[in-house]
Design a protein around this motif. Structure first.
Motif, PDB file in Angstrom:
ATOM      1  N   LYS A 195       0.826  -1.219   0.000  1.00 55.98           N
ATOM      2  CA  LYS A 195       0.000   0.000   0.000  1.00 55.98           C
ATOM      3  C   LYS A 195       0.860   1.268   0.000  1.00 55.98           C
ATOM      4  N   ALA A 196       2.133   1.141   0.359  1.00 57.52           N
ATOM      5  CA  ALA A 196       3.018   2.312   0.379  1.00 57.52           C
ATOM      6  C   ALA A 196       3.247   2.799  -1.048  1.00 57.52           C
ATOM      7  N   THR A 197       3.252   4.103  -1.235  1.00 53.28           N
ATOM      8  CA  THR A 197       3.486   4.648  -2.572  1.00 53.28           C
ATOM      9  C   THR A 197       4.992   4.730  -2.837  1.00 53.28           C
ATOM     10  N   TYR A 198       5.332   4.828  -4.123  1.00 58.40           N
ATOM     11  CA  TYR A 198       6.742   5.022  -4.477  1.00 58.40           C
ATOM     12  C   TYR A 198       7.248   6.336  -3.888  1.00 58.40           C
ATOM     13  N   GLU A 199       6.387   7.351  -3.833  1.00 61.82           N
ATOM     14  CA  GLU A 199       6.764   8.636  -3.249  1.00 61.82           C
ATOM     15  C   GLU A 199       7.102   8.478  -1.765  1.00 61.82           C
ATOM     16  N   GLN A 200       6.284   7.731  -1.031  1.00 67.96           N
ATOM     17  CA  GLN A 200       6.554   7.503   0.400  1.00 67.96           C
ATOM     18  C   GLN A 200       7.880   6.771   0.595  1.00 67.96           C
ATOM     19  N   MET A 201       8.143   5.771  -0.249  1.00 70.59           N
ATOM     20  CA  MET A 201       9.422   5.048  -0.155  1.00 70.59           C
ATOM     21  C   MET A 201      10.586   5.980  -0.452  1.00 70.59           C
ATOM     22  N   TYR A 202      10.412   6.791  -1.496  1.00 69.82           N
ATOM     23  CA  TYR A 202      11.456   7.747  -1.872  1.00 69.82           C
ATOM     24  C   TYR A 202      11.775   8.679  -0.705  1.00 69.82           C
ATOM     25  N   LEU A 203      10.737   9.268  -0.127  1.00 68.76           N
ATOM     26  CA  LEU A 203      10.947  10.216   0.976  1.00 68.76           C
ATOM     27  C   LEU A 203      11.584   9.537   2.186  1.00 68.76           C
ATOM     28  N   ASP A 204      11.160   8.307   2.475  1.00 70.38           N
ATOM     29  CA  ASP A 204      11.727   7.570   3.607  1.00 70.38           C
ATOM     30  C   ASP A 204      13.219   7.320   3.397  1.00 70.38           C
ATOM     31  N   LEU A 205      13.589   6.840   2.220  1.00 64.23           N
ATOM     32  CA  LEU A 205      15.003   6.534   1.961  1.00 64.23           C
ATOM     33  C   LEU A 205      15.847   7.803   1.868  1.00 64.23           C
ATOM     34  N   ALA A 206      15.292   8.859   1.274  1.00 61.95           N
ATOM     35  CA  ALA A 206      16.023  10.129   1.204  1.00 61.95           C
ATOM     36  C   ALA A 206      16.254  10.678   2.611  1.00 61.95           C
ATOM     37  N   HIS A 207      15.294  10.488   3.492  1.00 58.35           N
ATOM     38  CA  HIS A 207      15.438  10.922   4.881  1.00 58.35           C
ATOM     39  C   HIS A 207      16.494  10.073   5.605  1.00 58.35           C
ATOM     40  N   GLN A 208      16.500   8.774   5.345  1.00 57.94           N
ATOM     41  CA  GLN A 208      17.470   7.880   6.005  1.00 57.94           C
ATOM     42  C   GLN A 208      18.901   8.249   5.615  1.00 57.94           C
ATOM     43  N   ASP A 209      19.167   8.310   4.285  1.00 60.46           N
ATOM     44  CA  ASP A 209      20.542   8.568   3.822  1.00 60.46           C
ATOM     45  C   ASP A 209      20.506   8.885   2.328  1.00 60.46           C
ATOM     46  N   ARG A 210      20.251  10.146   2.005  1.00 62.31           N
ATOM     47  CA  ARG A 210      20.097  10.557   0.604  1.00 62.31           C
ATOM     48  C   ARG A 210      21.318  10.181  -0.237  1.00 62.31           C
TER      49      ARG A 210
END
Length: 195
Positions: free
Chosen positions: A59-74
């Motif tokens: 159910k997670a969007t690609y945008e949500q995954m993108y933002l999560d990973l960019a927040h973790q370690d861009r």
């Protein structure tokens, strides 16, 4: 199956992130009616180490995954290509889709690894047959790297274009797959299921 109308194609890998999405992108550019799917119970993306993947619900969007990973370690996720991959994905559709949840019919389903092929065939075989419309399921093993996904997508596009040109798909697909095996060195698995 008639080849006068565009093939309805599904491309399936385990996570609906890399291999299926690269093929989805290329097939859509060539005018195919295409959708892509994953077969996993959850979506897994590489993490900081092989034993620590990033795991998401479908159910997670690609945008949500993108933002999560960019927040973790861009920097890390830019360097390994994951953020670029997610940017491509979100241009194609909002979120990954699970094959087992899709009721729609296709003419051709291409899987990117044997385990996924087995899951797709098992799922189709367990569904109640209603229309008895055939669907050809073809597997070509593609390693789950960004480079191999691109090479695999070119092969999948060639395969779809060749199948689209066949006069009688039911009669000629096996000989086509044998020819492609000789030409590419890749082995194709093929079965027919029914809706």
């Amino acid at each position: 199956m008639t080849t006068t109308t565009p093939l309805r194609v599904a491309v399936v890998c385990s996570n609906n992130q890399n291999r299926s999405m690269e093929a989805h992108y290329m097939l859509s550019k060539r005018g195919f009616c295409v959708r892509s799917f994953g077969t996993g119970s959850r979506v897994r993306l590489p993490g900081p180490s092989p034993d620590k993947p990033n795991v998401y619900d479908f159910k997670a969007t690609y945008e949500q995954m993108y933002l999560d990973l960019a927040h973790q370690d861009r920097d890390f996720y830019t360097q390994n290509g994951i953020l670029r991959m997610l940017e491509r994905n979100k241009r194609l559709k909002p979120r990954p889709e699970r094959f087992q949840s899709c009721p729609d019919a296709f003419d051709l389903i291409i899987t990117c690894e044997e385990r996924v092929y087995d899951l797709v065939v098992q799922d189709l075989s367990s569904r109640e047959q209603e229309t008895y419309q055939p669907v050809h399921v073809v597997n070509v093993n593609i390693r789950d790297t960004l480079k191999q996904a691109t090479l695999g997508a070119f092969l999948i596009c060639d395969l779809c274009q060749c199948i689209q040109r066949l006069e009688d798909v039911e009669r000629d697909i096996d000989s086509l797959l044998r020819e492609l095996t000789k030409k590419t060195g890749k082995t194709f698995q093929h079965t027919v299921c029914f809706y």
